[in-house]
Design an enzyme around this catalytic site. Structure first.
Site, mmCIF file in Angstrom:
data_model
loop_
_atom_site.group_PDB
_atom_site.id
_atom_site.type_symbol
_atom_site.label_atom_id
_atom_site.label_comp_id
_atom_site.label_asym_id
_atom_site.label_seq_id
_atom_site.Cartn_x
_atom_site.Cartn_y
_atom_site.Cartn_z
ATOM 1 N N LYS A 54 3.181 7.340 -5.002
ATOM 2 C CA LYS A 54 3.120 7.335 -3.533
ATOM 3 C C LYS A 54 3.492 8.922 -3.164
ATOM 4 O O LYS A 54 2.813 9.283 -2.207
ATOM 5 C CB LYS A 54 4.437 6.538 -2.936
ATOM 6 C CG LYS A 54 4.221 5.135 -3.060
ATOM 7 C CD LYS A 54 5.328 4.207 -2.489
ATOM 8 C CE LYS A 54 4.882 2.865 -3.144
ATOM 9 N NZ LYS A 54 6.387 1.757 -2.758
ATOM 10 N N GLN A 98 12.649 1.461 -1.658
ATOM 11 C CA GLN A 98 11.703 0.942 -2.754
ATOM 12 C C GLN A 98 12.540 -0.380 -3.298
ATOM 13 O O GLN A 98 13.577 -0.279 -3.649
ATOM 14 C CB GLN A 98 11.707 1.926 -3.663
ATOM 15 C CG GLN A 98 10.856 1.364 -5.018
ATOM 16 C CD GLN A 98 9.374 1.413 -4.646
ATOM 17 O OE1 GLN A 98 8.720 2.121 -4.000
ATOM 18 N NE2 GLN A 98 8.687 0.467 -5.238
ATOM 19 N N ASP A 121 5.817 0.406 5.398
ATOM 20 C CA ASP A 121 5.661 -0.876 4.640
ATOM 21 C C ASP A 121 5.496 -2.025 5.265
ATOM 22 O O ASP A 121 4.708 -2.922 4.801
ATOM 23 C CB ASP A 121 6.868 -1.022 3.592
ATOM 24 C CG ASP A 121 6.468 -0.714 2.144
ATOM 25 O OD1 ASP A 121 5.297 -0.520 1.806
ATOM 26 O OD2 ASP A 121 7.592 -0.492 1.358
#
Length: 940
Positions: A54, A98, A121
């Site tokens: 990422k 995460q 997300d």
């Protein structure tokens, strides 16, 4: 064989477009850069790999990337606190926590703590919920499902009417992608590990999304010929031929499926690259939204107009304000930028200015007036009516920026100052009283400094030994002496380059400890926010413990304090600290200026003012925004609301790519144009660096008749019938005053619109006479405005004239704007320029005291400060009895004083009253409260 749907290639195409978008953002917004933050807890190897991917993708796209790698032992509350800090950080546009998180941390609680507007997300329950609702769009769609849909579209698949089967029902892929397929009008079946006849259901699919996490589970024999397969599965299976001992396969048996499907994604190289690409794309989208601003649709308040017009307080109390939280959301303010003071007023954090710094300023308009009668001509009412017209009727973002009224006039002779009629700030009782306590903060800071001055003189006078005095100022704590930060400032000012108190010589200790204030030069007085004539002169130090150290001093009203002037002219907290510290309160016996920092109090004053620096957000009767902030006197000070309020408003009303015109900020300058407007340009605009687009000059038939020779108008006494009957001849003579003010405003290179504030007794012929006179004098436009009786609807013509003037000004980019004088000119010359150009005087006459002050201030280094003339507001001249446009007069300069912290010198053109007195019949007779409802009445 099936056609391969290349996710890697599509992801690169998307990244390339995002790179271009990010570059455009930077070019058009002063180097602006999107910012993605990933929070990782612990050191799981797979998580670290994903975070690295990422980060690399973000950097390649031009996005700033921050990785918070936290220890696995972090508590849930500490993690949530970090997420909250990222929510409030306006430089962060995307946040990812995460997953998975270590045992003991509730993933749902952490995810829900995130601002859904930064949830790139797409896992926040609000985003998922909006995804599930028809005709609603989430802020973000989850990245993997979004990648699946993009792959299908890229492959040319028409989803409408097709049968789609989703194998897997996870919150991360299965359920979200099913909702997204439904949004594309596909007929969707969701299967899972307990679905019966799974093979038969899969065989019906025109489109198959496999996301169940079982390697090679779905065989080619299950598939309908021609099906399009999106394989989300990423499963490791043993493979001795590979260096790592494993290879990656999907949930679909690729070899057998490829001979049946028309198109299929490979694993790896299909959905995986798209997940990261969608994450980066969501971050770019979030940054674009940030640049545009988060705003809810504006709902304006309707007026229930009545004839005759009721009292101001009755009108105000009949209107229910919007919750200030809703008002703030309409403006695009974030909840973290709002400090609530009840349901209808709030302070706005200066952080909003930092967040909006990339935006171009909106249009900037100053309201001023002709030389008024003692009753005023309705500048505040016009200011509010204009922004109501711009906002509620022309649908522009429009702010009023006004001063906070003092309680002295409110309970004295003037009454409330929230506007009037159907053009008011509400709630008007809270506006006119304590509001959020800013004036009380000014009072506390001012009086702390006053107490410090007398205390310092007392202790110096009663402590004859220099070593003893030094020791008391710098006492040893646990055997160690240490200078405070503010003491180090004084040492630097004295040229003493030492930081150890014990290293100073006796002479250096004496210079440090003794200010030697000359009591005859003290200019600092105590203040209170009440009209009290008996405090104008007082004696202090009469108690026996003061040992005969008495002196004469006095009280000013709080809004006359230099602390208030500093508040209005400061640009940020650091600037306010410096200004408060350099306020000069007296001179030493050797002629050196003594400042608040010399006394050691600048930091403490700033602490008392740290909340007052934030503007107060309120609203008009029609629900348009108002910043109420600061309230400096308009005679000895500059009489304008704060620079900070104007700056924040200009950014909130700023132009964007979608709205090139931008909104409007209308700020009011106190008294007539010869005072408030002149000081607005020469003092406030110099400090702020802002260039106004237009001046609105308020005029009334009543005042112009007075200037034409009409009978004297006295507050509290009946007004002559002359002012209620048509008299064109008297009016035409008085229009000379209007013409002079128009010409004065034009000298600054700014377009002037004359607003004729209509009263019910004005005739059509009188109003037209004023309008024609304004145009003949050089006004850009002149319109009659009936906002007092009609609210914003009565000021639409004025609003249209303002928008035209601002558009005309923007075309030239403010190039015609200029100040009246250069700061480098000698003090006397600057004063003379103002008297000749603004007042029409022949010149000035300096008293001996004024001449001496010029010498002192020049020697002390204050000669290049702007000039803030302290004069009557009732005449263009220094004499309140001279009406119209006086000529052939010389302006006497009685004295000159310095407000060094605020940043100006103020010459006194007569006796300036800084503590008003109460009249025989004060306004407080009318003020009371209904004990049943708590409603205030009688304020105006």
């Amino acid at each position: 064989m099936a056609k391969l749907i290349d996710g890697k290639s599509l992801a690169e195409t998307i990244r390339a477009k995002d790179r271009e978008t990010v570059a455009e953002m930077a070019a058009n917004n002063g180097g602006f850069q999107p910012h993605l933050v990933v929070v990782q807890v612990g050191a799981r190897e797979d998580s670290s790999v994903y975070v690295k991917m990422k980060g690399q993708a973000a950097v390649k796209t031009g996005i700033k990337f921050t990785h918070h790698n936290l220890d696995a032992t972090i508590s849930q509350s500490e993690l949530v606190a970090l997420v909250n800090s990222l929510n409030e950080d306006h430089t962060v546009h995307g946040i990812i926590v995460q997953l998975p998180l270590p045992a003991g941390i509730d993933e749902k609680a952490v995810n829900e703590a995130m601002d859904y507007r930064k949830d790139v997300d797409g896992f926040h329950s609000l985003n998922i919920g909006l995804l599930a609702k028809r005709d609603h769009e989430p802020m973000f769609e989850p990245c993997t499902p979004k990648g699946c849909i993009e792959l299908l579209k890229h492959a040319g698949v028409q989803l409408s009417g097709k049968r789609a089967v989703v194998v897997g029902r996870s919150n991360i892929v299965g359920m979200p992608v099913a909702h997204m397929l439904q949004a594309e009008n596909a007929t969707v079946t969701v299967c899972h590990s307990r679905t019966q006849n799974l093979e038969e259901i899969v065989a019906t699919a025109d489109v198959l999304i496999a996301a169940i996490g079982s390697p090679n589970m779905i065989k080619g024999s299950w598939l309908k010929p021609g099906v399009v397969v999106i394989d989300v599965g990423t499963n490791a299976v043993p493979d001795a031929t590979k260096k790592a001992g494993i290879r990656w396969v999907g949930d679909v048996d690729f070899e057998s499926a490829s001979s049946v499907a028309s198109a299929i994604t490979p694993v790896p190289g299909g959905v995986g690259p798209m997940t990261v690409a969608m994450l980066i794309h969501n971050t770019v989208v979030s940054a674009a939204r940030f640049l545009k601003g988060y705003q809810r649709p504006v709902e304006y308040l309707k007026l229930n107009l009545k004839t005759p017009v009721p009292s101001d307080i009755d009108i105000a109390m009949a209107q229910t304000p919007k919750p200030v939280k809703v008002l703030a959301e309409e403006l695009g303010l974030l909840s973290s930028e709002l400090e609530m003071y009840g349901p209808v007023k709030a302070k706005v954090s200066l952080k909003s200015l930092e967040r909006l710094q990339h935006r171009q300023d909106g249009n900037y308009v100053v309201i001023t007036g002709i030389t008024p009668t003692p009753l005023g001509e309705g500048k505040s009412t016009t200011c509010i009516g204009l922004v109501q017209a711009l906002g509620a009727h022309l649908k522009k973002t429009a702010f009023a920026c006004v001063r906070q009224p003092s309680q002295g006039p409110t309970f004295g002779i003037k009454g409330g100052a929230a506007g009037g009629g159907y053009s008011q700030v509400i709630p008007m009782d809270e506006f006119n009283l304590h509001l959020t306590g800013d004036i009380h903060a000014v009072t506390a800071a001012n009086n702390l400094l006053a107490a410090a001055i007398d205390a310092r003189m007392f202790h110096e006078a009663t402590t004859h030994n220099d070593e003893t005095l030094f020791g008391r100022l710098v006492p040893a704590k646990k055997g160690v002496r240490k200078f405070s930060d503010i003491m180090l400032r004084r040492l630097a000012k004295l040229g003493i380059d030492k930081t150890d108190p014990d290293s100073l010589t006796l002479e250096e200790k004496r210079r440090f400890a003794r200010l030697d204030i000359d009591r005859d030069t003290i200019t600092w007085q105590r203040v209170m926010d009440t009209n009290d004539r008996f405090l104008r002169k007082i004696n202090v130090g009469l108690g026996p413990q003061e040992k005969g150290h008495t002196r004469e001093t006095g009280f000013d009203i709080a809004v006359a304090s230099e602390v208030m002037a500093v508040l209005a002219l400061t640009t940020d907290l650091r600037d306010m600290r410096e200004r408060l510290g350099r306020m000069v309160v007296a001179s030493s016996t050797s002629g050196e200026p003594v400042t608040a920092d010399d006394i050691g109090i600048g930091g403490a004053l700033t602490v008392l003012m740290k909340d007052a620096i934030k503007p107060n957000l309120m609203q008009t009767l029609e629900g348009t925004p108002v910043f109420v902030h600061a309230g400096p006197f308009a005679n000895i000070a500059h009489g304008n609301s704060s620079i900070i309020a104007d700056r924040i408003a200009l950014k909130l009303a700023g132009s964007t790519a979608e709205d090139l015109e931008g909104g409007y900020v209308v700020t009011e300058a106190g008294f007539g144009a010869d005072i408030g407007m002149e000081k607005f340009f020469n003092i406030k605009c110099r400090t702020s660096g802002l260039i106004p687009n237009a001046v609105v000059l308020v005029a009334t038939v009543k005042a112009l008749k007075m200037h034409g020779g009409g009978p004297e108008v006295v507050a509290g006494k009946p007004i002559s019938d002359v002012y209620f009957q048509e008299n064109i001849e008297l009016l035409e003579k008085g229009c000379a005053n209007l013409a002079k003010h128009v010409q004065n405003a034009c000298k600054f290179g700014v377009r002037v619109i004359v607003a004729v504030n209509k009263f019910s007794t004005d005739t059509a012929a009188e109003l037209e006479t004023v309008r024609k006179a304004a145009l003949a004098a050089g006004a850009f436009d002149a319109v009659v405005s009936d906002h007092w009786a009609l609210g914003g609807a009565g000021a639409i013509d004025l609003a249209n004239a303002v928008t035209k003037a601002c558009a005309d000004s923007k075309k030239e980019g403010g190039k015609s704007f200029k100040y009246l004088y250069d700061l480098e000119k000698p003090i006397a010359e600057k004063i003379e320029i103002i008297t000749k150009e603004m007042y029409g005087a022949d010149g000035i006459e300096l008293s001996e005291a004024a001449k001496k002050k010029i010498e002192v201030y020049t020697a002390q280094g204050f000669g290049n400060l702007p000039i803030c003339m302290a004069k009557t507001h009732l005449s263009l001249s220094h004499d309140p009895k001279l009406k119209g446009v006086p000529t052939g007069f010389t302006v006497p300069i009685r004295d000159i004083r310095a407000s060094v912290g605020a940043g100006f010198l103020y010459p006194l053109l007569g006796e300036m009253q800084t503590m008003p007195g109460l009249p025989t019949r004060p306004c407080f007779y009318d003020v009371d409260i209904d004990p049943e409802t708590g409603r205030v009445f009688g304020l105006f």
